[in-house]
Write an enzyme that holds these catalytic residues in place. Sequence first.
Site, short mmCIF file in Angstrom:
data_model
loop_
_atom_site.label_atom_id
_atom_site.label_comp_id
_atom_site.label_asym_id
_atom_site.label_seq_id
_atom_site.Cartn_x
_atom_site.Cartn_y
_atom_site.Cartn_z
N CYS A 142 0.83 -1.21 0.00
CA CYS A 142 0.00 0.00 0.00
C CYS A 142 0.86 1.26 0.00
O CYS A 142 1.56 1.51 -0.97
CB CYS A 142 -0.99 -0.02 1.16
SG CYS A 142 -2.37 1.14 0.92
N HIS A 235 -4.50 -4.59 0.08
CA HIS A 235 -4.26 -5.19 1.40
C HIS A 235 -4.76 -6.62 1.42
O HIS A 235 -5.73 -6.95 2.10
CB HIS A 235 -4.97 -4.37 2.48
CG HIS A 235 -4.28 -3.10 2.84
ND1 HIS A 235 -3.12 -3.06 3.59
CD2 HIS A 235 -4.58 -1.81 2.53
CE1 HIS A 235 -2.74 -1.80 3.75
NE2 HIS A 235 -3.60 -1.02 3.11
N GLU A 237 -3.59 -8.92 2.97
CA GLU A 237 -3.42 -9.47 4.33
C GLU A 237 -4.59 -9.19 5.26
O GLU A 237 -4.67 -9.75 6.36
CB GLU A 237 -2.13 -8.91 4.95
CG GLU A 237 -2.22 -7.49 5.48
CD GLU A 237 -2.08 -6.40 4.41
OE1 GLU A 237 -2.09 -5.20 4.77
OE2 GLU A 237 -1.98 -6.76 3.22
#
Length: 309
Positions: A142, A235, A237
Amino acid sequence: MPIKIPNNLPAFSTLVNENIFVMADEKASRQDIRPLKVAIVNLMPTKIVTETQLLRLLSNTPLQVDITLVKTETHNPKNTSQEHLVNFYTTFNQIKEQYFDALIITGAPVELLDFNSVHYWKELCDIMEWSKTHAFSTVHICWAAFAGLYYHYGIQKQVLDKKMFGIFPHKINAINHPLLKGFDDIFMVPHSRYTGVKMEDIETNPNLALLAYSDIAGAYIVADRTNRQIFITGHAEYDRNTLKDEYMRDVEKGIPIEVPYNYFPDDNPKLTPHFTWRGHASLMYSNWLNFCVYQETPFDLTKLEPLEY
């Protein structure tokens, strides 16, 4: 993958309860293998949450991974206890003479600032420069992706008209790339950001390749031609409820925010979000460690070739 972390790190018990193979230092030291050395420069304010998310994704291959958590010296986070930072984190100055198979630099909530206005920018530049000689492959997430593209290639970030916020469909742009091995033609990824990069700035740079993108969210995965620098604008994750927590936080603060795109069933924040990106997130990080790191990194890290472009 057995993740080698201290057994008193908060992520340890969380991952054990999820049946993820984590290994305490003592047991790992008895295995006669060289683990992959992975450093995580955690720039997020909620460090424990980010640690757990990333460690979960680094746990899906048979390789042993030795994790080093790194914080900046020029910024003192307010949302993580000093006890946690002292017990589990090191600084760049303490590891800069070491070599790593892999490095992850996380995002940070500073994306609307000019890079030079971020008070730890010089330290981050030092880390990114160091990564060219002391880490075999680096993933930038990011804001760190935009910072890395700017620092290494001079590509400017672009401020968006509104926050890119939700779960977006993505397409593969490099079918045979090892990072995308096993991916479906269309896959979902969370985004939560106010900035982006122009895809033409990536496509016209001879040192970079656009691996995956979204018709809505734009460039998603960018890699250099050696796969030693990877830039991820989203993102993968994130947990199931991360966007929900961000949305509710902004609503409670009175910050104008739209319901995350394609996230809540029927766009109803009272309903449980569908977890539609977990499989590809796990696959991407497994591919990275296997094909871009383990298969390529030298056994003796002191013989790591400097990254040149």
